[in-house]
Design a protein around this motif. Structure first.
Motif, PDB file in Angstrom:
ATOM      1  N   GLY A  19      17.724  -6.226 -33.482  1.00 29.86           N
ATOM      2  CA  GLY A  19      18.999  -6.370 -32.764  1.00 29.86           C
ATOM      3  C   GLY A  19      19.923  -5.052 -33.349  1.00 29.86           C
ATOM      4  O   GLY A  19      19.502  -4.495 -34.277  1.00 29.86           O
ATOM      5  N   GLY A  20      21.029  -5.050 -32.872  1.00 29.61           N
ATOM      6  CA  GLY A  20      21.870  -3.961 -33.313  1.00 29.61           C
ATOM      7  C   GLY A  20      23.116  -3.723 -32.498  1.00 29.61           C
ATOM      8  O   GLY A  20      23.651  -4.695 -31.706  1.00 29.61           O
ATOM      9  N   LYS A  21      23.605  -2.780 -32.307  1.00 37.19           N
ATOM     10  CA  LYS A  21      24.936  -2.405 -31.494  1.00 37.19           C
ATOM     11  C   LYS A  21      24.790  -0.924 -30.900  1.00 37.19           C
ATOM     12  O   LYS A  21      24.059  -0.088 -31.365  1.00 37.19           O
ATOM     13  N   LYS A  23      27.059   1.660 -28.311  1.00 38.54           N
ATOM     14  CA  LYS A  23      28.279   2.257 -27.654  1.00 38.54           C
ATOM     15  C   LYS A  23      28.229   2.290 -26.294  1.00 38.54           C
ATOM     16  O   LYS A  23      27.221   3.023 -25.669  1.00 38.54           O
ATOM     17  N   GLU A  28      31.834  -1.200 -27.921  1.00 44.52           N
ATOM     18  CA  GLU A  28      30.743  -1.349 -28.744  1.00 44.52           C
ATOM     19  C   GLU A  28      30.012  -2.821 -28.444  1.00 44.52           C
ATOM     20  O   GLU A  28      30.997  -3.827 -28.458  1.00 44.52           O
ATOM     21  N   THR A  30      26.996  -5.749 -29.016  1.00 48.12           N
ATOM     22  CA  THR A  30      25.899  -6.235 -29.862  1.00 48.12           C
ATOM     23  C   THR A  30      24.724  -6.579 -29.192  1.00 48.12           C
ATOM     24  O   THR A  30      24.822  -7.251 -27.787  1.00 48.12           O
ATOM     25  N   TYR A  31      23.360  -6.395 -29.372  1.00 47.17           N
ATOM     26  CA  TYR A  31      22.394  -6.855 -28.679  1.00 47.17           C
ATOM     27  C   TYR A  31      21.225  -7.278 -29.611  1.00 47.17           C
ATOM     28  O   TYR A  31      21.237  -7.171 -31.189  1.00 47.17           O
ATOM     29  N   ASN A  32      20.463  -8.280 -29.207  1.00 46.65           N
ATOM     30  CA  ASN A  32      19.508  -8.878 -29.935  1.00 46.65           C
ATOM     31  C   ASN A  32      18.160  -8.243 -29.834  1.00 46.65           C
ATOM     32  O   ASN A  32      17.885  -7.628 -28.824  1.00 46.65           O
ATOM     33  N   ASP A  95      26.526 -12.573 -25.627  1.00 46.80           N
ATOM     34  CA  ASP A  95      26.572 -12.222 -26.840  1.00 46.80           C
ATOM     35  C   ASP A  95      26.829 -13.447 -27.769  1.00 46.80           C
ATOM     36  O   ASP A  95      27.757 -13.934 -27.975  1.00 46.80           O
ATOM     37  N   THR A  97      26.638 -13.593 -30.834  1.00 44.19           N
ATOM     38  CA  THR A  97      27.385 -13.639 -31.905  1.00 44.19           C
ATOM     39  C   THR A  97      28.850 -13.651 -31.778  1.00 44.19           C
ATOM     40  O   THR A  97      29.831 -13.591 -32.705  1.00 44.19           O
ATOM     41  N   ASN A  99      30.751 -11.205 -30.896  1.00 42.89           N
ATOM     42  CA  ASN A  99      31.418  -9.714 -31.427  1.00 42.89           C
ATOM     43  C   ASN A  99      31.612  -8.890 -30.231  1.00 42.89           C
ATOM     44  O   ASN A  99      32.311  -7.964 -30.684  1.00 42.89           O
ATOM     45  N   THR A 100      31.147  -9.195 -29.033  1.00 39.67           N
ATOM     46  CA  THR A 100      31.261  -7.970 -28.045  1.00 39.67           C
ATOM     47  C   THR A 100      32.523  -8.182 -27.325  1.00 39.67           C
ATOM     48  O   THR A 100      32.506  -9.109 -26.577  1.00 39.67           O
TER      49      THR A 100
END
Length: 172
Positions: A19-21, A23, A28, A30-32, A95, A97, A99-100
């Motif tokens: 996972g990460g982020k 742009k 931005e 977030t992906y798994n 997402d 989380t 966060n997106t």
């Protein structure tokens, strides 16, 4: 208004091991692990979940070239869309989380992928990658016309000395 991704536009997609982020044009994201980062025609990127039936393919796409991870949108996936009349932001449903948050400007498009999945798309990219109409028939007619024009261009490229019966190879 309804829209459909143009199935003649190819993209590159890379399945992510962790996972990460990333742009995107809209902010931005977030992906798994297991999600895809898709790169479009203007080198813009976005996150796509894997296909439920085949996790080696991004949802809504068909594999075209295995060696280079090239995909095209699967055809006949009609979506509703509208033009944003003011700037805003959307907290995406995909997402886990939370966060997106993707931002859009007035004039950008808001595309309803599923009941709870609405995503913004910059108007410059939308105009190059989507086909819009008031009905599914209108969109299909536009796509058939688009394909016909592309075939005409290809035939013009391969004709030698005005003779379309003698063709030379095209470097794809």
């Amino acid at each position: 208004m309804i829209c459909m991704k143009n199935p003649y536009i190819l993209v590159k997609a890379e399945k992510q091991a962790v996972g990460g982020k990333v742009k995107t044009l809209e902010g931005e994201a977030t992906y798994n692990a297991g999600d895809f980062i898709v790169t479009g025609i203007a080198n813009e990127q976005w996150v796509v979940k894997p296909n439920i039936n085949n996790e080696s393919v991004p949802k809504g796409y068909i594999l075209v070239n295995t060696d280079e991870n090239i995909f095209r949108p699967s055809g006949n996936v009609f979506k509703t869309c509208e033009i944003a009349n003011q700037a805003g932001e959307i907290k995406v449903s995909w997402d886990s989380t939370g966060n997106t948050i993707l931002k859009y400007d007035a004039g950008d498009y808001l595309i309803k992928h599923d009941e709870d999945d609405i995503a913004p798309c910059k108007k410059e990219i939308f105009g190059k990658t989507y086909v819009v109409g008031d009905s599914e028939k209108e969109i299909i007619d536009k796509l058939l016309n688009f394909k016909f024009k592309e075939i005409q261009k290809m035939n013009e490229k391969i004709a030698i000395d005005g003779n379309p019966n003698i063709a030379k190879p095209i470097n794809w």
